[in-house]
Design a protein around this motif. Structure first.
Motif, PDB file in Angstrom:
ATOM      1  N   GLU A   1       0.809  -1.491   0.228  1.00  0.00           N
ATOM      2  CA  GLU A   1      -0.080   0.213  -0.242  1.00  0.00           C
ATOM      3  C   GLU A   1       0.934   1.409  -0.087  1.00  0.00           C
ATOM      4  O   GLU A   1       0.748   2.303  -0.883  1.00  0.00           O
ATOM      5  N   LEU A   2       2.129   1.207   0.744  1.00  0.00           N
ATOM      6  CA  LEU A   2       2.422   2.640   0.925  1.00  0.00           C
ATOM      7  C   LEU A   2       3.875   2.868  -0.367  1.00  0.00           C
ATOM      8  O   LEU A   2       3.772   3.243  -0.797  1.00  0.00           O
ATOM      9  N   ALA A   3       4.148   1.463  -0.890  1.00  0.00           N
ATOM     10  CA  ALA A   3       5.114   1.802  -1.624  1.00  0.00           C
ATOM     11  C   ALA A   3       4.177   2.103  -3.212  1.00  0.00           C
ATOM     12  O   ALA A   3       4.936   2.376  -4.010  1.00  0.00           O
ATOM     13  N   SER A   4       2.897   1.321  -2.838  1.00  0.00           N
ATOM     14  CA  SER A   4       2.306   1.759  -4.974  1.00  0.00           C
ATOM     15  C   SER A   4       1.918   3.483  -4.029  1.00  0.00           C
ATOM     16  O   SER A   4       1.947   3.705  -5.701  1.00  0.00           O
ATOM     17  N   ALA A   5       1.572   3.802  -3.712  1.00  0.00           N
ATOM     18  CA  ALA A   5       1.078   5.311  -3.064  1.00  0.00           C
ATOM     19  C   ALA A   5       2.910   6.276  -3.987  1.00  0.00           C
ATOM     20  O   ALA A   5       2.569   6.925  -4.036  1.00  0.00           O
ATOM     21  N   ILE A   6       3.214   5.832  -3.632  1.00  0.00           N
ATOM     22  CA  ILE A   6       5.128   5.892  -3.137  1.00  0.00           C
ATOM     23  C   ILE A   6       4.823   6.333  -4.829  1.00  0.00           C
ATOM     24  O   ILE A   6       5.923   7.145  -5.889  1.00  0.00           O
ATOM     25  N   ARG A   7       5.066   4.947  -5.301  1.00  0.00           N
ATOM     26  CA  ARG A   7       4.931   5.067  -7.124  1.00  0.00           C
ATOM     27  C   ARG A   7       4.309   6.383  -7.734  1.00  0.00           C
ATOM     28  O   ARG A   7       4.388   6.720  -8.747  1.00  0.00           O
ATOM     29  N   GLN A   8       2.855   6.258  -7.135  1.00  0.00           N
ATOM     30  CA  GLN A   8       1.950   7.086  -7.961  1.00  0.00           C
ATOM     31  C   GLN A   8       2.367   9.229  -7.885  1.00  0.00           C
ATOM     32  O   GLN A   8       2.152   9.653  -8.940  1.00  0.00           O
ATOM     33  N   VAL A   9       2.931   9.179  -6.865  1.00  0.00           N
ATOM     34  CA  VAL A   9       3.222  10.389  -6.559  1.00  0.00           C
ATOM     35  C   VAL A   9       4.692  11.075  -6.952  1.00  0.00           C
ATOM     36  O   VAL A   9       5.317  12.142  -7.416  1.00  0.00           O
ATOM     37  N   ALA A  10       5.600   9.735  -7.069  1.00  0.00           N
ATOM     38  CA  ALA A  10       6.718   9.634  -7.169  1.00  0.00           C
ATOM     39  C   ALA A  10       7.237   9.087  -8.436  1.00  0.00           C
ATOM     40  O   ALA A  10       7.686   8.216  -8.021  1.00  0.00           O
TER      41      ALA A  10
END
Length: 578
Positions: free
Chosen positions: A194-203
């Motif tokens: 969940e956290l890595a996926s969100a990081i991939r979206q914003v960066a």
């Protein structure tokens, strides 16, 4: 030399020698520590001694974090005075972020904020309202502690920010039918993804986005009907509407295609283009109904008739390994529809009643697409069978409940049946498959056949064939979002206005898209499993006091014993010199 000074000199020599030895030993220890520190700075490593490697980041996550090009800030609101079970989830978030920060370095920072830290109730409510406006909805969870029921309002959310982009991450996930302890454990299992996926979206890591084509021209769902999922897809992929009559060859132009509830037939030429795309390694997602249920043609007595579609896709799917049967499934585990049950004065009285043709699915495979997924909502769904297809691996992703009934076409549908009490004895067709994942090198439907519109024959063995993946769900409405009749804005996919509940349709589709298209392997992180090892509550209650005394007393006894032994050895060592 005076005879009286000889013993003193004899005693002084060993004492000086021991002092030199102690100094050398001390210097050696300091040197070893400095050398170890130097080596540790030059050669980084971490040891994870847990059985399921719970503290080990996947290679995909490490690569994503190591290649961050801009600062990423994660604000976590899951902190405060929690019962032990909830503190375990908070600790899991901290441990995951600490591990991520090792690989993200100075470009990854995180803070924890307690939403209930305000000193007054007015201040807390004001902060709660601020979070709610950001889309962070609170959760009221309960737990049993020492025989007492404890409830706590928490905000199980993290907000990931980078370069003006913001993503909200729900930290408390898992199946609603699981126990509180199991759901918390499932949430901890999914933290890294969940956290890595969100990081991939914003960066985004950079490079060209994968290209996703939504097929049109056969009565498929419109943009407003798919607005939510199209918006979600566009965050990670380039999304296009594609008319197969306008694009002669999908290969090289797209990475995946979506067939979303077609109502008209595909021509042989269009089917050939789809077939060539898939057999050459293109990915595909089919959301297809076997039966037509036209709710606009419901008669005055609330009746309709479900009849088979003629989409001209049956032979294509059959060649790939699945068959959509012309039937409808009724499930006692189902959603609701609003029906008029009487009159209140001169106004009709409308109540929600169970509707077995709207199954709620919560039986999933452990595949990363559906692992730890909450229930999904289907409407007028049919059964899927598998057929022989050489070299194709088939995974049943989800199925109906134990109490299921199959009705073959044509199926009469009467909404007034919702007023009747169902007979469980008729629901004997348990666990009907409604979603499949197909993986492998697919054989062309047109092998040894003339290419449509030409006299050229397609060879049996295609030398350019490549492995592919296909998702098949026998519900065309799985992608459809409701639209607010007042504002005209789309609701989130999976949101049911009648029950005010958001089901996991959106999450399943996004997981499936990542599984089909994400070459980094990040989706595989969803397969992470942490074994729940609960304590024996009966034994814990009986022996609680004894363990408390042991935990408090044992360190004191060990410390006293160590001091006594040390004093005895010191006294014995220096007794001969006194």
């Amino acid at each position: 030399m005076d005879a009286t000074t000889q013993p003193t000199a004899a005693l002084a020599a060993p004492a000086a020698s021991r002092k030199r030895q102690d100094l050398l030993r001390f210097a050696a220890i300091i040197g070893a520590l400095l050398l170890l520190n130097f080596v540790a700075q030059r050669f980084f490593f971490r040891l994870d001694l847990t059985e399921e490697k719970r503290y080990t980041m996947s290679d995909a996550t490490k690569k994503l974090l190591s290649n961050l090009k801009q600062p990423v800030t994660i604000t976590v609101y899951l902190t405060g005075d929690f019962p032990p079970n909830f503190r375990r989830l908070e600790q899991g978030v901290r441990e995951t972020l600490n591990e991520m920060q090792v690989y993200g370095g100075g470009n990854l920072n995180f803070i924890f904020i307690d939403p209930s830290a305000a000193g007054t109730e007015e201040g807390r409510n004001k902060f709660y309202n601020t979070l709610f406006k950001k889309g962070l909805k609170p959760t009221n969870l309960g737990a049993n502690e020492n025989g007492k029921r404890v409830e706590k309002i928490i905000f199980p959310w993290a907000v990931v920010q980078a370069g003006g982009q913001t993503r909200n991450v729900l930290l408390l996930r898992g199946s609603q039918v699981a126990s509180p302890a199991e759901r918390l454990n499932q949430s901890i299992e999914g933290l890294e993804y969940e956290l890595a996926s969100a990081i991939r979206q914003v960066a985004p890591p950079g490079g060209a986005k994968r290209r996703l084509g939504v097929i049109t021209g056969h009565g498929e769902l419109t943009n407003p009907e798919m607005a939510d999922i199209l918006t979600a897809w566009s965050q990670n992929y380039d999304v296009f509407r594609v008319d197969l009559n306008q694009v002669k060859d999908l290969r090289g132009n797209l990475d995946a295609v979506v067939i979303a509830k077609p109502t008209g037939p595909y021509s042989e030429a269009e089917k050939f283009r789809l077939d060539q795309f898939i057999t050459h390694g293109g990915r595909a997602m089919f959301f297809v109904d076997a039966l037509r249920v036209d709710l606009d043609s419901v008669s005055r007595n609330g009746a309709a008739l479900a009849t088979p579609y003629n989409l001209n896709l049956d032979d294509l799917l059959f060649r790939y390994g699945v068959r959509l049967n012309p039937d409808l499934l009724l499930d006692l585990n189902c959603g609701q529809i609003p029906l008029v049950t009487g009159m209140t004065g001169n106004k009709p009285k409308i109540e929600p009643l169970p509707w077995q043709l709207y199954p709620l699915i919560n039986r999933f495979s452990p595949n990363p697409i559906t692992r730890n997924l909450d229930a999904v909502y289907l409407k007028f769904v049919g059964n899927i069978d598998t057929v022989k297809a050489a070299g194709i691996h088939k995974t049943m992703l989800m199925s109906t409940s134990r109490y299921t009934r199959r009705l073959p076409a044509p199926v009469p549908i009467n909404f007034n049946d919702a007023r009747l009490e169902p007979n469980p004895k008729l629901y004997k067709d348990s666990y009907q498959a409604v979603g499949y994942l197909l993986e492998g090198t697919f054989r062309s439907l047109f092998a040894n056949r003339a290419i449509p519109g030409t006299t050229q024959y397609q060879p049996d063995q295609n030398p350019n064939a490549a492995p592919s993946k296909i998702l098949v769900i026998s519900d065309g409405d799985f992608l459809r979002n409701d639209v607010d009749p007042k504002s005209g804005r789309p609701f989130r996919l999976g949101y049911d206005r009648l029950s005010s509940t958001e089901f996991a349709n959106r999450e399943l589709i996004l997981n499936a898209t990542d599984y089909l298209l994400d070459e980094t392997g990040l989706i595989a992180v969803r397969g992470k499993q942490i074994t729940l090892r609960p304590l024996d509550k009966v034994q814990l209650a009986d022996k609680r006091q004894g363990w408390q005394v042991l935990n408090l007393g044992a360190p004191l006894v060990l410390l006293a014993a160590f001091g006594a032994v040390r004093a005895w050895r010191r006294k014995r060592r220096y007794a001969r010199f006194t």
